[in-house]
Scaffold this motif. Structure first.
Motif, PDB file in Angstrom:
ATOM      1  N   SER A   1      31.810  45.443  33.460  1.00  0.00           N
ATOM      2  CA  SER A   1      32.921  46.400  33.406  1.00  0.00           C
ATOM      3  C   SER A   1      32.908  47.396  34.563  1.00  0.00           C
ATOM      4  CB  SER A   1      32.898  47.165  32.083  1.00  0.00           C
ATOM      5  OG  SER A   1      31.721  47.948  32.010  1.00  0.00           O
TER       6      SER A   1
ATOM      7  N   VAL B   1      33.642  35.103  34.121  1.00  0.00           N
ATOM      8  CA  VAL B   1      34.895  35.480  34.744  1.00  0.00           C
ATOM      9  C   VAL B   1      35.278  34.481  35.829  1.00  0.00           C
ATOM     10  CG1 VAL B   1      33.419  37.300  35.688  1.00  0.00           C
ATOM     11  CG2 VAL B   1      35.766  37.205  36.412  1.00  0.00           C
TER      12      VAL B   1
ATOM     13  N   LEU C   1      39.147  44.796  39.199  1.00  0.00           N
ATOM     14  CA  LEU C   1      39.827  43.830  38.356  1.00  0.00           C
ATOM     15  C   LEU C   1      41.195  44.347  37.916  1.00  0.00           C
ATOM     16  CD1 LEU C   1      37.705  41.882  38.607  1.00  0.00           C
ATOM     17  CD2 LEU C   1      36.661  42.675  36.483  1.00  0.00           C
ATOM     18  N   HIS C   2      41.253  45.551  37.398  1.00  0.00           N
ATOM     19  CA  HIS C   2      42.523  46.115  36.940  1.00  0.00           C
ATOM     20  C   HIS C   2      43.417  46.541  38.094  1.00  0.00           C
ATOM     21  CE1 HIS C   2      40.402  47.139  32.908  1.00  0.00           C
ATOM     22  NE2 HIS C   2      40.635  45.841  33.081  1.00  0.00           N
TER      23      HIS C   2
ATOM     24  N   VAL D   1      36.341  33.604  39.039  1.00  0.00           N
ATOM     25  CA  VAL D   1      36.414  34.198  40.354  1.00  0.00           C
ATOM     26  C   VAL D   1      35.844  33.198  41.365  1.00  0.00           C
ATOM     27  CG1 VAL D   1      35.283  35.956  41.773  1.00  0.00           C
ATOM     28  CG2 VAL D   1      36.250  36.588  39.570  1.00  0.00           C
TER      29      VAL D   1
ATOM     30  N   ASP E   1      35.772  47.009  36.817  1.00  0.00           N
ATOM     31  CA  ASP E   1      37.130  47.221  36.318  1.00  0.00           C
ATOM     32  C   ASP E   1      38.102  47.820  37.329  1.00  0.00           C
ATOM     33  OD1 ASP E   1      36.588  46.007  34.001  1.00  0.00           O
ATOM     34  OD2 ASP E   1      36.523  47.805  32.746  1.00  0.00           O
TER      35      ASP E   1
END
Lengths: 336, 336
Positions: B130, B152, B136-137, B154, B133
DNA sequence: CTGAAAGCGCTTACAG
DNA sequence: CTGAAAGCGCTTACAG
């Protein structure tokens, strides 16, 4: 998708100007509003875009670091120090390996100024200073690290290369060596020139003259071949001063290939004191540079320059130190 | 002071739109105008500001590179390959040393997304995914290099660490070793775990079980101490597999301190095959990774991802190779 | 083939 | 204490 200042302004029911003020901790915003807006930014995961703020007069908080080769342990260690000290002041750093080629230096100079970096640290050799024009004319502050050009007024950190070269010579002389050789870097590298000059002077001070035929400039990839040339001469030296650890390693390999025992048959001294020096066979006697300190000071000088462009640039000179390991000893064999 | 698009537009007697078009080679501008404007830009030394163009939808042409420590020769060599391949595609790279700490990873993740980098190469260990993030976000493309998280999707380049560990074991077994130890990295590093797993399996395949007491995780700074612990046990191993060259060097130093001769009394195998491996005393038998290739592929995958975000991410697995030097040999001494 | 205009996401005086 | 407006240096439809 990503939240902008407009999104948080709308969410908070205020203007973007107000949000900007709380972001920058400026203006007089009531405590409650400030707290509330902070909370909203947190909740929305909002981070102001640095490129937008850079466009509106603020800094980019990016620095460039020019070195010959980031994979060379000396510069890798420098880079780490620069990165850490940069972070401490809020800057990120772009790596730029130049291979000591003016062409690449010029390319990166243009690129970095296009990217609006706030400053650049130059730790690479340069032949033609004009390749830095994009930076100089673009008003991008620079600082020299381990390299310098006295013709231009720029903050710089260097090690006293002359003294380092002299220290190497004195060590070898004290050990009893008389016939010495030098493995230098390219001539465009000021630090290397100074080291050789210091080495030579120290020899002359005790009446020894350095045979010009025993001073070779060498690229790092050719260090072994150059060292072989030195060792294969009619009157091979009993000691070799190498202007950096990597060159010294080439000399070590050349010796191994020729069956010359180090340090019994020939002493070898390096310069830098990177990790390499402590792991070679035998461990390398070398002139240690305060690498971490150099990197730190370089960014401190640069940051100061960025903050107060008008101030007179400082020049910091650090002292190198002889670090004795096992690649040097008194000459044993009598070479005709 | 620096020329802007307005300055060249005025000089050329056209609108900024036209200048923009010739900068980007778009639109249909008459050949003469185009040439003329090009000339003016040259003469004024005009280079478009990348931050302004980035703000208007274009890319920043900057990449982030997360590694544990840029001063570690393995990652320094990786960095050089990434820098060069990045340049080839027009990207500059920010160096980010994380010391394998999630906190720093998170910090850099947030920073890089604020700086609007076009993508990030992740070559560092992560405990809590996380922390990525912000990337990612934030929609920032990433690629894994020498590390990976199967959870994940990737793009990633890795070396077959399991096979590498097995190769180390097989070499030692072939030499006649039976009592083996392992010096591993922290557990959060997937590559290290795989290497140990491969090593262990290969031993079990021939009926040797790895004594859990002889498997130690160690930070690089403590490698020597950890190796000492391994060697000081009641039943010291005749061979040690180290999960990277730096750890192997710690083991070499520990052996020297204890008067244990390498390879006579104990064989040591490293992993990576950085410059270090060829210069140690004795030169290190190690599992070679195709470092340059890994760096190149990582940026190629990332660049592809940036260009076509929708495409299914690739996973490239490279083969490591045993590189035999002088730190390994058949066990000589009978240790009770 | 080329220009006027809007917009990217911010900051900074300037009003009020 | 807070908002409206201009501007940073570009790019991109949209007209013409």
């Amino acid at each position: 998708m990503k939240a902008t200042i407009y999104d948080v302004a709308k969410e908070a029911g205020v203007s973007i100007a107000t949000v900007s003020l709380v972001i920058n901790g400026k203006g007089k915003i009531s405590k409650e509003r400030r707290e509330e807006i902070r909370g909203i930014m947190m909740r929305m995961g909002y981070k102001p875009s640095m490129i937008a703020s850079a466009l509106t007069g603020k800094k980019t908080y990016a620095l460039g670091l020019l070195v010959p080769d980031i994979s060379n342990p000396f510069f890798a260690e420098i880079a780490r120090a620069v990165e850490d000290e940069g972070q401490r002041h809020g800057y990120s750093v772009f790596i730029c390996s130049t291979d000591n080629k003016d062409e690449k230096v010029g390319h990166y100079a243009a690129l970095l100024q296009q990217k609006n970096v706030d400053g650049v640290i130059i730790g690479t050799g340069i032949r033609e200073l004009s390749v830095l024009d994009p930076l100089l004319h673009g008003g991008v502050p620079i600082a020299f690290l381990a390299r310098e050009f006295r013709s231009v007024e720029v903050p710089s950190v260097v090690v006293d290369d002359y003294a380092g070269g002299a220290a190497a010579a004195e060590h070898l002389i004290a050990l009893g060596h008389r016939r010495l050789a030098v493995l230098a870097e390219q001539d465009s590298i000021s630090s290397s020139r100074e080291r050789v000059r210091g080495f030579k002077q120290a020899l002359e001070a005790v009446g020894i003259t350095l045979d010009p035929a025993l001073v070779l400039s060498s690229a790092i990839k050719e260090s072994k071949a150059s060292a072989l040339a030195l060792m294969r001469g009619e009157h091979p030296p009993t000691g070799i001063f190498c202007c950096n650890d990597l060159l010294a390693i080439g000399a070590l390999q050349a010796a191994k290939e020729m069956g010359i025992r180090i340090p019994h048959d020939c002493s070898i001294i390096g310069f830098d004191d990177t990790v390499l020096a402590s792991v070679t066979d035998p461990p390398l006697t070398t002139i240690a540079q305060p690498i971490e300190q150099m990197g730190q000071i370089a960014v401190q000088l640069l940051v100061r320059k960025i903050g107060r462009p008008g101030e007179r640039p400082e020049r910091i000179v650090l002292r190198p130190e002889l670090s004795i390991r096992q690649s040097s000893m008194a000459p044993q064999t009598e070479i005709s």
